[in-house]
Design a protein around this motif. Structure first.
Motif, PDB file in Angstrom:
ATOM      1  N   CYS A   1      23.408  -0.547 -32.622  1.00 31.40           N
ATOM      2  CA  CYS A   1      24.041  -0.480 -33.934  1.00 31.40           C
ATOM      3  C   CYS A   1      23.720  -1.741 -34.729  1.00 31.40           C
ATOM      4  O   CYS A   1      23.540  -2.817 -34.155  1.00 31.40           O
TER       5      CYS A   1
ATOM      6  N   GLY B   1      26.459   4.633 -31.129  1.00 34.30           N
ATOM      7  CA  GLY B   1      25.709   3.678 -31.909  1.00 34.30           C
ATOM      8  C   GLY B   1      25.551   4.125 -33.367  1.00 34.30           C
ATOM      9  O   GLY B   1      26.305   4.946 -33.845  1.00 34.30           O
ATOM     10  N   GLU B   2      24.585   3.556 -34.019  1.00 35.43           N
ATOM     11  CA  GLU B   2      24.322   4.008 -35.388  1.00 35.43           C
ATOM     12  C   GLU B   2      23.147   4.997 -35.349  1.00 35.43           C
ATOM     13  O   GLU B   2      21.999   4.588 -35.146  1.00 35.43           O
TER      14      GLU B   2
ATOM     15  N   TYR C   1      36.511  -3.415 -33.375  1.00 35.37           N
ATOM     16  CA  TYR C   1      37.212  -2.422 -32.562  1.00 35.37           C
ATOM     17  C   TYR C   1      36.281  -1.564 -31.715  1.00 35.37           C
ATOM     18  O   TYR C   1      36.728  -0.694 -30.980  1.00 35.37           O
ATOM     19  N   CYS C   2      34.975  -1.761 -31.864  1.00 36.05           N
ATOM     20  CA  CYS C   2      34.023  -0.888 -31.178  1.00 36.05           C
ATOM     21  C   CYS C   2      32.980  -1.680 -30.391  1.00 36.05           C
ATOM     22  O   CYS C   2      32.841  -1.518 -29.188  1.00 36.05           O
ATOM     23  N   MET C   3      32.240  -2.558 -31.059  1.00 38.97           N
ATOM     24  CA  MET C   3      31.207  -3.369 -30.401  1.00 38.97           C
ATOM     25  C   MET C   3      31.397  -4.836 -30.770  1.00 38.97           C
ATOM     26  O   MET C   3      30.564  -5.407 -31.477  1.00 38.97           O
TER      27      MET C   3
ATOM     28  N   ASN D   1      27.571   4.820 -40.178  1.00 40.77           N
ATOM     29  CA  ASN D   1      28.213   3.744 -40.940  1.00 40.77           C
ATOM     30  C   ASN D   1      27.672   3.685 -42.376  1.00 40.77           C
ATOM     31  O   ASN D   1      28.120   2.856 -43.167  1.00 40.77           O
TER      32      ASN D   1
ATOM     33  N   PHE E   1      25.881  -2.850 -36.907  1.00 37.89           N
ATOM     34  CA  PHE E   1      27.202  -3.448 -37.142  1.00 37.89           C
ATOM     35  C   PHE E   1      27.759  -3.961 -35.815  1.00 37.89           C
ATOM     36  O   PHE E   1      27.306  -3.559 -34.751  1.00 37.89           O
ATOM     37  N   ARG E   2      28.741  -4.806 -35.919  1.00 36.35           N
ATOM     38  CA  ARG E   2      29.488  -5.236 -34.729  1.00 36.35           C
ATOM     39  C   ARG E   2      30.977  -5.114 -35.049  1.00 36.35           C
ATOM     40  O   ARG E   2      31.690  -6.119 -35.108  1.00 36.35           O
ATOM     41  N   CYS E   3      31.427  -3.872 -35.312  1.00 39.13           N
ATOM     42  CA  CYS E   3      32.845  -3.686 -35.623  1.00 39.13           C
ATOM     43  C   CYS E   3      33.678  -4.191 -34.451  1.00 39.13           C
ATOM     44  O   CYS E   3      33.402  -3.864 -33.300  1.00 39.13           O
TER      45      CYS E   3
HETATM   46 FE1  SF4 Z   1      30.913   0.126 -36.014  1.00 43.42          FE
HETATM   47 FE2  SF4 Z   1      29.932   2.624 -35.604  1.00 43.42          FE
HETATM   48 FE3  SF4 Z   1      28.559   0.488 -34.946  1.00 43.42          FE
HETATM   49 FE4  SF4 Z   1      30.726   1.111 -33.569  1.00 43.42          FE
HETATM   50  S1  SF4 Z   1      28.880   2.285 -33.649  1.00 43.42           S
HETATM   51  S2  SF4 Z   1      30.047  -0.951 -34.236  1.00 43.42           S
HETATM   52  S3  SF4 Z   1      31.991   1.924 -35.209  1.00 43.42           S
HETATM   53  S4  SF4 Z   1      29.186   1.042 -37.017  1.00 43.42           S
END
Ligand code: SF4
Ligand code: SAM
Ligand code: SF4
Length: 338
Positions: A23, A74-75, A29-31, A103, A25-27
């Motif tokens: 991904c 993932g993304e 709550y997720c990664m 995302n 992103f590194r949200c």
């Molecule tokens: Fe955020 Fe989706 Fe990536 Fe998880 S998989 S870190 S929710 S964008």
């Protein structure tokens, strides 16, 4: 098509396929970046299911009752040539609906190709319209502006767009009303998601959850709402209509009001492991079967047995469970998809 039922008489209707464990992103709550850092060992390409393998599996799942397919990660838009996979799935007889969860950062680039390939719907995750808060939540990776541009392109391309917002106390609880107002005007359905204890990395605490009731109470004070019937049995979001007839919102309340009794979803991770619950601790390796030249009948038999033995109802049980059981190693959300 068989009339496959699990131990709780639930049919198999939906298949969620993760096409990558990576991904951009590194949200938190997720990664979370502390866990998914520069040295994190993501799957090498040869361990990830190819488009041919995914297509073969979808055909088998359709023969067992699946009608809807959702692509996730993932993304998922990081996976090269994703529209080509959508095209392959779209050609399969019996697939009635293909959706994508993303995302939104790469949606502007791919929306038109995805729609042409046969994608019907897209769920775009966006947790705040405030650039600073959004940047904080996604691990300093992406901008609201980019996601909004992606959403507009998707709508222009004819895709049905829904927005997903994970609500966390003390993080973006203050954005509930502004998000609702913004997307109400745009005529896109916004769905609030209760923050869940998926995976083992996010340090989830019940105190951080903003409940369905709190979300609706807050909204109702500004934009009066009424609950409406689900569109179909097993719909994950509870629907609410604005009384001024300007559309609807949904709440996915897997923590405070779970919906396991109608759960008809199977999930395949990027490396081909079949999971029968988002909170699973173990799964069944389908890649191994695909790559040892098992015939379709053998794979079909394996999946049927897994489904027939399924008795998952994690969210229903959440409050009954001992901490001991909860500490068992669960699959990460980025691995299994939403
Ligand atoms: Fe955020 Fe989706 Fe990536 Fe998880 S998989 S870190 S929710 S964008
Ligand atoms: N990367 C894509 C995205 O973010 O939309 C697809 C994968 S992501 C794992 C799928 C969905 O799961 C997203 O809407 C995300 O917000 C949600 N999600 C991830 N972790 C969550 C958590 N701990 N609680 C609730 N929802 C979560
Ligand atoms: Fe389905 Fe598992 Fe979620 Fe219950 S907890 S709704 S069984 S995925």
């Amino acid at each position: 098509m068989t009339n496959l039922r699990d131990q709780l008489h639930r049919p198999l209707r939906d298949l969620r396929i993760s096409v990558t464990d990576r991904c951009n992103f590194r949200c938190q709550y997720c990664m979370p970046a502390e866990v998914f850092g520069p040295d994190f060992a993501f799957l090498p390409p040869d361990k990830i299911l190819s488009f041919e393998e995914i297509e073969r599996l979808v055909k088998i799942f359709v023969s067992l009752g699946v009608k809807k397919v959702r692509i996730t990660g993932g993304e998922p838009l990081l996976r090269r040539d994703l529209p080509k996979l959508i095209e392959r799935i779209h050609r399969i007889d019996g697939v009635e609906d293909i959706a994508l969860t993303t995302n939104g950062t790469l949606l502007k680039k791919y929306a038109s190709d995805l729609a042409k390939a046969g994608l019907s719907r897209v769920a775009v995750s966006l947790d705040s319209l405030n650039e600073g808060r959004f940047f904080q939540i996604n691990g300093h990776r992406g901008k609201v502006k980019t996601v909004l541009e992606g959403i507009e392109k998707a709508a222009e391309a004819g895709l049905l767009v829904k927005i997903n917002m994970v609500v966390q106390k003390g993080v973006n609880g203050q954005d509930i009303v502004s998000m609702a107002e913004f997307f109400k005007d745009k005529q896109h359905i916004l769905r609030f998601i209760e923050y869940m204890d998926v995976g083992n990395s996010n340090g989830w605490r019940m105190n951080d959850v903003v409940s369905k009731k709190e979300i609706i109470d807050q909204l109702h004070q500004v934009f009066p709402l009424q609950a409406v019937e689900p569109n179909y049995k097993g719909e994950v979001a509870t629907r609410y209509q604005y009384l001024d007839d300007t559309g609807e919102v949904g709440v996915i309340s897997s923590v405070t009001d779970s919906f396991c009794s109608t759960c008809s979803r199977a999930r395949i991770s990027a490396e081909g492991i079949l999971y029968t619950c988002l909170f699973a601790t173990e799964g069944t390796d389908l890649r191994e079967l695909l790559r040892t030249e098992a015939d379709d009948a053998t794979i079909t038999q394996c999946i049927s047995e897994v489904w027939e033995n399924r008795n998952d109802r994690y969210s229903d049980e959440r409050n009954e469970q001992t901490m001991e059981k909860r500490k068992k190693s669960k699959i990460e959300m980025s691995h299994i998809g939403g």
